[in-house]
Motif scaffolding. Structure first.
Motif, PDB file in Angstrom:
ATOM      1  N   TYR A  52       0.834  -1.203   0.000  1.00 32.08           N
ATOM      2  CA  TYR A  52       0.000   0.000   0.000  1.00 32.08           C
ATOM      3  C   TYR A  52       0.871   1.256   0.000  1.00 32.08           C
ATOM      4  O   TYR A  52       0.554   2.233  -0.689  1.00 32.08           O
ATOM      5  CB  TYR A  52      -0.930   0.007   1.211  1.00 32.08           C
ATOM      6  N   CYS A  53       1.942   1.268   0.786  1.00 31.15           N
ATOM      7  CA  CYS A  53       2.828   2.436   0.848  1.00 31.15           C
ATOM      8  C   CYS A  53       3.332   2.830  -0.533  1.00 31.15           C
ATOM      9  O   CYS A  53       3.290   4.005  -0.928  1.00 31.15           O
ATOM     10  CB  CYS A  53       4.017   2.146   1.763  1.00 31.15           C
ATOM     11  N   SER A  56       0.645   4.167  -2.749  1.00 36.19           N
ATOM     12  CA  SER A  56       0.184   5.497  -2.349  1.00 36.19           C
ATOM     13  C   SER A  56       1.042   6.597  -2.955  1.00 36.19           C
ATOM     14  O   SER A  56       0.614   7.750  -3.025  1.00 36.19           O
ATOM     15  CB  SER A  56       0.192   5.617  -0.819  1.00 36.19           C
ATOM     16  N   PHE A  60      -2.003   5.700  -6.608  1.00 36.97           N
ATOM     17  CA  PHE A  60      -3.250   6.334  -6.173  1.00 36.97           C
ATOM     18  C   PHE A  60      -3.354   7.826  -6.508  1.00 36.97           C
ATOM     19  O   PHE A  60      -4.456   8.287  -6.829  1.00 36.97           O
ATOM     20  CB  PHE A  60      -3.469   6.094  -4.682  1.00 36.97           C
ATOM     21  N   THR A  74      -0.514  13.508  -4.195  1.00 36.99           N
ATOM     22  CA  THR A  74       0.217  12.674  -3.248  1.00 36.99           C
ATOM     23  C   THR A  74      -0.156  13.010  -1.814  1.00 36.99           C
ATOM     24  O   THR A  74      -0.274  12.116  -0.967  1.00 36.99           O
ATOM     25  CB  THR A  74       1.727  12.842  -3.450  1.00 36.99           C
ATOM     26  N   SER A  77      -3.366  11.409  -1.103  1.00 33.28           N
ATOM     27  CA  SER A  77      -3.125   9.980  -0.958  1.00 33.28           C
ATOM     28  C   SER A  77      -2.558   9.657   0.425  1.00 33.28           C
ATOM     29  O   SER A  77      -2.955   8.667   1.056  1.00 33.28           O
ATOM     30  CB  SER A  77      -2.158   9.501  -2.043  1.00 33.28           C
ATOM     31  N   PHE A  81      -3.737   7.386   3.576  1.00 33.55           N
ATOM     32  CA  PHE A  81      -2.744   6.483   4.160  1.00 33.55           C
ATOM     33  C   PHE A  81      -2.861   6.436   5.683  1.00 33.55           C
ATOM     34  O   PHE A  81      -2.715   5.383   6.310  1.00 33.55           O
ATOM     35  CB  PHE A  81      -1.358   6.974   3.735  1.00 33.55           C
ATOM     36  N   ARG A 143      -8.772   0.933   3.281  1.00 38.94           N
ATOM     37  CA  ARG A 143      -7.639   1.302   4.124  1.00 38.94           C
ATOM     38  C   ARG A 143      -8.019   1.243   5.602  1.00 38.94           C
ATOM     39  O   ARG A 143      -7.224   0.795   6.439  1.00 38.94           O
ATOM     40  CB  ARG A 143      -7.165   2.714   3.754  1.00 38.94           C
TER      41      ARG A 143
END
Length: 446
Positions: A52-53, A56, A60, A74, A77, A81, A143
């Motif tokens: 996921y990191c 992101s 995303f 970002t 995103s 996160f 998430r």
């Protein structure tokens, strides 16, 4: 019909777990096998985490916020996160109840399938171009579910290694579960690097990144069986009998050990901040500001993860010689010095992004290797399991949950000096808490 409903409502795995431990009572469980099971479980969690990191940063912002600048996309995103870290304490609260009422096996099964399922579901995430704002809401929901699952995935298996370790090997056993972080990052970064370097950018954004999320579910199934096998060991049952790994009520735990939870959460502040700066933020910096190749840089970060793993192993040896409190203090001091010098050295082209990341990973290994191993012994025995879980949740929330978002904002406003100041503040907090908490300090030198 009513009896059947009540039977399922009160179903528990505790009896099966006790029977399995009784069956294995005469079996000798190799500490190496126990350690391997713990590492597999942690690696699966961190693989989901890092998949996921990376997405992101690389996926995303473009998929969900195409109308925004790269910077703002970002930042949005990174705001999503942070939802997992907010949800994680809620997950601990919910799954502690499941643990008490239905058993550790039921809890772990639900949590691991929820973690793998929510991560795999992201593979089907639509873009805002096709689904509108629904796509953003879906990612937020997935998430948040990841965070709930991480709270439930806390199983106390690290305590199986650390709590009963010999006095001269406590640092060594404390570092073993931490190896899951660099191993998980190596897997995630290597997979993404392969996809980035072999696919056309359009193909990667259209479907390539989704494969990484598919893999997560299979890894979680393997990790679940490894964990359930350890729950059935006689050593685990022995710790349950001593109330070392029993789930207490959260309210009672905070009432009797609230100070320990707060101070324990602040101790690894600098470790968890650095954790995200050398992984998520570093990739963001190269992608947004340095015009670097993200696939190549992920390979560099993978090498850094190897250095981190060696640093974690070294922390076990060093902590057993110097004491865990002293090692954490020295590590925080090194990070503080690096936070001051790194922006200056980079400005004058004395060091580059790769050197910063490799050095950061190496130092991270030393402090991260003992960051979690200092917590459990500070709690009263009956609150140790729940207290350690809450401390971990709070530490990740304060130290890491908003780190990428804050670092990117400070970088945009003040350059790398702002990021250095942020890391420096984390080092100061760690040093102050280590100095202040004399009771904590005495126990961490065991």
């Amino acid at each position: 019909m009513t009896q059947t409903t009540e039977h399922y409502a009160t179903a528990t795995s505790s009896g099966l777990e006790r029977d399995a431990r009784h069956h294995n009572a005469d079996a000798t469980n190799d500490p190496g096998q126990i350690a391997l099971g713990v590492i597999i479980g942690r690696t699966s969690e961190f693989f989901d985490f890092f998949v996921y990191c990376i997405a992101s940063v690389l996926v995303f912002p473009q998929l969900l916020f195409p109308g925004e600048t790269a910077l703002m996309g970002t930042m949005y995103s990174f705001a999503i996160f942070s939802l997992a870290f907010i949800a994680r304490p809620v997950g601990s609260l919910v799954f502690m109840t499941v643990d008490r009422q239905h058993g550790r096996g039921v809890k772990l099964t639900i949590a691991m399938f929820l973690l793998g399922g929510s991560t795999a579901a992201m593979a089907f995430l639509p873009s805002t171009a096709s689904a509108g704002i629904l796509a953003i809401y879906l990612l937020c929901a997935f998430r948040f579910l990841q965070g709930l699952a991480w709270g439930g995935a806390w199983d106390g298996l690290a305590s199986l290694l650390a709590l009963n370790a010999p006095d001269n090997r406590k640092g060594w056993y404390a570092m073993i579960p931490q190896l899951g972080a660099p191993l998980g990052f190596m897997l995630a970064s290597s997979l993404f690097a392969y996809l980035l370097l072999t696919l056309h950018p359009d193909d990667f954004l259209a479907f390539g990144w989704r494969y990484a999320f598919f893999v997560a579910f299979a890894i979680n199934v393997v990790a679940l069986f490894a964990r359930l096998r350890l729950v059935a060991t006689s050593e685990f049952g022995h710790l349950l009998d001593k109330n070392e790994l029993e789930a207490a009520r959260v309210i009672d735990t905070l009432k009797h050990n609230g100070r320990t939870v707060v101070l324990g959460a602040l101790v690894p502040m600098v470790s968890y901040a650095l954790f995200h700066l050398v992984t998520v933020f570093a990739l963001t910096w190269v992608y947004l500001y340095a015009n670097g190749n993200p696939g190549q840089f992920l390979l560099t970060q993978g090498v850094g993860a190897v250095l981190c793993a060696f640093g974690i192993i070294a922390s076990g040896f060093i902590a057993d010689q110097l004491g865990r409190r002293r090692l954490l203090g020295y590590s925080a001091g090194i990070i503080l010095l690096g936070a001051i010098l790194t922006p200056l050295l980079y400005t004058y082209n004395i060091i580059n992004e790769g050197m910063i990341v490799l050095g950061g990973f190496a130092v991270l290994g030393l402090c991260f290797g003992q960051a979690a191993g200092t917590l459990a012994s500070n709690f009263k025995r009956e609150y140790r399991y729940t207290g350690s879980a809450l401390t971990s949740d709070l530490a990740w929330l304060l130290g890491a949950g908003f780190a990428p978002l804050i670092a990117l904002y400070l970088c945009d406003k003040f350059g790398l000096a702002g990021v250095g100041a942020y890391l420096l503040s984390g080092a100061v907090v760690t040093l102050l808490v280590l100095q202040f908490n004399k009771q904590f300090g005495a126990k961490t030198t065991d």
